[in-house]
Design a protein around this motif. Structure first.
Motif, PDB file in Angstrom:
ATOM      1  N   PRO A 179       0.801  -1.225   0.000  1.00 13.19           N
ATOM      2  CA  PRO A 179       0.000   0.000   0.000  1.00 13.19           C
ATOM      3  C   PRO A 179       0.830   1.270   0.000  1.00 13.19           C
ATOM      4  O   PRO A 179       0.309   2.348  -0.314  1.00 13.19           O
ATOM      5  CB  PRO A 179      -0.824  -0.118   1.295  1.00 13.19           C
ATOM      6  CG  PRO A 179      -0.046  -1.049   2.165  1.00 13.19           C
ATOM      7  CD  PRO A 179       0.599  -2.023   1.239  1.00 13.19           C
ATOM      8  N   SER A 250      -7.502   4.483   4.778  1.00 15.79           N
ATOM      9  CA  SER A 250      -6.910   3.237   5.273  1.00 15.79           C
ATOM     10  C   SER A 250      -7.791   2.755   6.415  1.00 15.79           C
ATOM     11  O   SER A 250      -8.109   3.523   7.324  1.00 15.79           O
ATOM     12  CB  SER A 250      -5.469   3.456   5.752  1.00 15.79           C
ATOM     13  OG  SER A 250      -5.415   4.471   6.731  1.00 15.79           O
ATOM     14  N   LEU A 257      -4.104  -3.673   8.814  1.00 17.68           N
ATOM     15  CA  LEU A 257      -4.630  -2.935   7.671  1.00 17.68           C
ATOM     16  C   LEU A 257      -5.351  -3.912   6.740  1.00 17.68           C
ATOM     17  O   LEU A 257      -4.757  -4.861   6.238  1.00 17.68           O
ATOM     18  CB  LEU A 257      -3.480  -2.245   6.928  1.00 17.68           C
ATOM     19  CG  LEU A 257      -3.859  -1.422   5.697  1.00 17.68           C
ATOM     20  CD1 LEU A 257      -4.687  -0.217   6.090  1.00 17.68           C
ATOM     21  CD2 LEU A 257      -2.607  -0.980   4.947  1.00 17.68           C
ATOM     22  N   TRP A 260      -7.522  -0.211   1.762  1.00 21.52           N
ATOM     23  CA  TRP A 260      -6.941   1.105   1.521  1.00 21.52           C
ATOM     24  C   TRP A 260      -7.232   1.520   0.088  1.00 21.52           C
ATOM     25  O   TRP A 260      -7.554   0.700  -0.770  1.00 21.52           O
ATOM     26  CB  TRP A 260      -5.429   1.089   1.783  1.00 21.52           C
ATOM     27  CG  TRP A 260      -4.674   0.114   0.926  1.00 21.52           C
ATOM     28  CD1 TRP A 260      -4.130   0.330  -0.300  1.00 21.52           C
ATOM     29  CD2 TRP A 260      -4.406  -1.260   1.240  1.00 21.52           C
ATOM     30  NE1 TRP A 260      -3.522  -0.810  -0.772  1.00 21.52           N
ATOM     31  CE2 TRP A 260      -3.684  -1.799   0.143  1.00 21.52           C
ATOM     32  CE3 TRP A 260      -4.704  -2.068   2.339  1.00 21.52           C
ATOM     33  CZ2 TRP A 260      -3.257  -3.123   0.131  1.00 21.52           C
ATOM     34  CZ3 TRP A 260      -4.278  -3.389   2.309  1.00 21.52           C
ATOM     35  CH2 TRP A 260      -3.558  -3.897   1.226  1.00 21.52           C
ATOM     36  N   THR A 283     -15.199   6.622   2.401  1.00 20.74           N
ATOM     37  CA  THR A 283     -14.657   5.753   3.447  1.00 20.74           C
ATOM     38  C   THR A 283     -15.783   5.058   4.197  1.00 20.74           C
ATOM     39  O   THR A 283     -15.687   3.868   4.529  1.00 20.74           O
ATOM     40  CB  THR A 283     -13.803   6.574   4.427  1.00 20.74           C
ATOM     41  OG1 THR A 283     -12.823   7.320   3.695  1.00 20.74           O
ATOM     42  CG2 THR A 283     -13.095   5.666   5.416  1.00 20.74           C
ATOM     43  N   ALA A 358      -3.802   8.300   6.498  1.00 15.51           N
ATOM     44  CA  ALA A 358      -4.268   8.345   5.111  1.00 15.51           C
ATOM     45  C   ALA A 358      -3.511   9.369   4.282  1.00 15.51           C
ATOM     46  O   ALA A 358      -3.706   9.428   3.059  1.00 15.51           O
ATOM     47  CB  ALA A 358      -5.764   8.638   5.070  1.00 15.51           C
ATOM     48  N   PHE A 361      -1.684   8.238   1.201  1.00 10.65           N
ATOM     49  CA  PHE A 361      -2.460   7.901   0.005  1.00 10.65           C
ATOM     50  C   PHE A 361      -2.933   9.130  -0.761  1.00 10.65           C
ATOM     51  O   PHE A 361      -3.635   8.988  -1.769  1.00 10.65           O
ATOM     52  CB  PHE A 361      -3.680   7.058   0.388  1.00 10.65           C
ATOM     53  CG  PHE A 361      -3.334   5.769   1.074  1.00 10.65           C
ATOM     54  CD1 PHE A 361      -2.735   4.735   0.376  1.00 10.65           C
ATOM     55  CD2 PHE A 361      -3.590   5.601   2.419  1.00 10.65           C
ATOM     56  CE1 PHE A 361      -2.413   3.549   1.003  1.00 10.65           C
ATOM     57  CE2 PHE A 361      -3.275   4.414   3.059  1.00 10.65           C
ATOM     58  CZ  PHE A 361      -2.679   3.385   2.351  1.00 10.65           C
ATOM     59  N   LEU A 377       1.516   1.330   8.877  1.00  3.18           N
ATOM     60  CA  LEU A 377       0.665   0.497   8.041  1.00  3.18           C
ATOM     61  C   LEU A 377       1.094  -0.967   8.082  1.00  3.18           C
ATOM     62  O   LEU A 377       0.468  -1.800   7.421  1.00  3.18           O
ATOM     63  CB  LEU A 377       0.698   0.988   6.585  1.00  3.18           C
ATOM     64  CG  LEU A 377       0.123   2.381   6.307  1.00  3.18           C
ATOM     65  CD1 LEU A 377       0.302   2.731   4.835  1.00  3.18           C
ATOM     66  CD2 LEU A 377      -1.332   2.465   6.704  1.00  3.18           C
TER      67      LEU A 377
END
Length: 389
Positions: A179, A250, A257, A260, A283, A358, A361, A377
């Protein structure tokens, strides 16, 4: 449909053979095989998951068995060894199968059993990408992208777009256990149609980063508390050309995790509050699907899920049905997150930006912050295993 050469009937030249059985390789074959297998599993007491049609669950008393189907490959696990062996024998009587024992390699994913849980990686697949790109002996990079790097469609066209697409698609599959490269891969995936030389250089940097972290993977540990916790974030107007925001999330089950994402929002947000609010809604939709899946797996946590966001205005918008000139244009379907919160099925909470996982990302981060979020993560090298003889 066309008649095979040599089988054409001169009296009926337009006639073709009627298939009474789905043959391997035809379009109907996968559907016919899955129907055949699912009917057999349901007769044995399995139930097909509504959240994931490829998942079958068997529960009788305290016995619990999960079966995951990918074409003709099956993964079976459960908490009752004797029942699993009995089921495999029934399966072998109905179909010709080969039991490969404990799961160690599946669709490019390598599984390592550790004392505290599992470690998933794609080391061999990653090495194949390096060979394909010709970067086996390249110098590793510390991060997938340079800090605050942005992309445009301007620049000299890359000479081999097909090669560019093949590398990007390979990196997309690598994000299953990595990820930490999701945001970078999302950025270069936006230029598959007409990549430039600069875009290819960005792809090479991602591969060089992967080369330096070749053995890295995703760890899953046993946990006594299984709280469903999500981090939601958006980087407002990240795209320079379209001015669309990049959002990411995430989701953790306990300390692990499990989901994601890093994507560009489909429309332009007029404020950072709006982009964060839309990210919260996406989300929440993912968490709703996960709760349905966990309920079917009989492992749904009793506590309500929580989403952490670093934008107080977006959190306020999820809790109070206010309407003003900055929010009245937002689509109604994004407001379902309010119903989840008011009904007690979801909870939103503020988190400082320094703890917003997050973030990895939604933007390219400095090295120290990137490595900190990456470790949180649970992405890292395989744990050391010492075995005595």
């Amino acid at each position: 449909m066309e008649q095979p050469p040599g089988f054409i009937d001169q009296r009926f030249p337009s006639h073709v053979c009627r298939l009474k059985k789905a043959l391997y390789g035809l379009k109907q074959a996968p559907r016919a095989w899955f129907q055949r297998l699912s009917n057999f599993l349901i007769q044995l007491g399995f139930s097909c998951s509504r959240a994931d049609p490829s998942l079958f669950v068997y529960k009788k008393g305290s016995c619990l068995i999960y079966l995951l189907v990918y074409v003709e490959d099956l993964i079976i696990t459960g908490n009752h060894s004797s029942t699993i062996r009995k089921f495999i024998s029934h399966l072998n009587e109905e179909f010709f199968i080969k039991d490969l024992g404990h799961l160690s390699y599946f669709l490019g994913l390598e599984v390592i059993y550790i004392k505290s849980g599992l470690f998933l990686s794609q080391t061999k697949y990653t090495h194949d990408i390096l060979v394909r790109a010709g970067l086996v002996y390249s110098k590793p990079a510390a991060t997938p992208l340079a800090t605050a790097e942005s992309f445009t469609s301007d620049g000299s066209p890359f000479r081999d777009p097909t090669f560019y697409r093949s590398l990007v698609s390979a990196l997309q599959y690598l994000t299953i256990t990595r990820p930490d490269i999701s945001y970078a891969v999302n950025q270069v995936s936006q230029f598959l149609q007409e990549p430039t030389t600069e875009h290819f250089q960005a792809v090479k940097r991602i591969i060089r980063y992967v080369k330096g972290t070749l053995l890295y993977g995703l760890s899953f540990h046993h946990a006594s508390k299984h709280l469903l916790l999500g981090y939601s974030n958006a980087d407002w107007a990240r795209c320079i050309e379209a001015r669309r925001s990049t959002y990411g999330y995430s989701i953790f089950l306990g300390d692990n995790l499990i989901s994601w994402s890093a994507k560009k929002q489909p429309i332009v947000a007029r404020s950072s509050c709006e982009s964060e609010y839309r990210a919260l809604a996406n989300t929440a939709a993912e968490i709703v699907w996960i709760t349905h899946l966990l309920r079917e797996l009989y492992v749904l946590p009793p506590e309500r899920p929580t989403i952490l966001c670093d934008n107080k205005s977006a959190i306020f918008l999820t809790r109070y049905p206010v309407s003003n000139k900055r929010s009245k244009h937002i689509d109604i379907d994004y407001h379902f997150v309010r119903e989840l919160i008011s009904s007690g099925k979801l909870y939103t909470k503020f988190v400082p930006t320094t703890l917003q996982l997050a973030d990895i990302f939604t933007k390219s981060l400095p090295r120290l912050l990137f490595e900190s979020f990456r470790s949180k993560l649970h992405v890292g090298p395989p744990p050391v295993r010492l075995r005595g003889y």
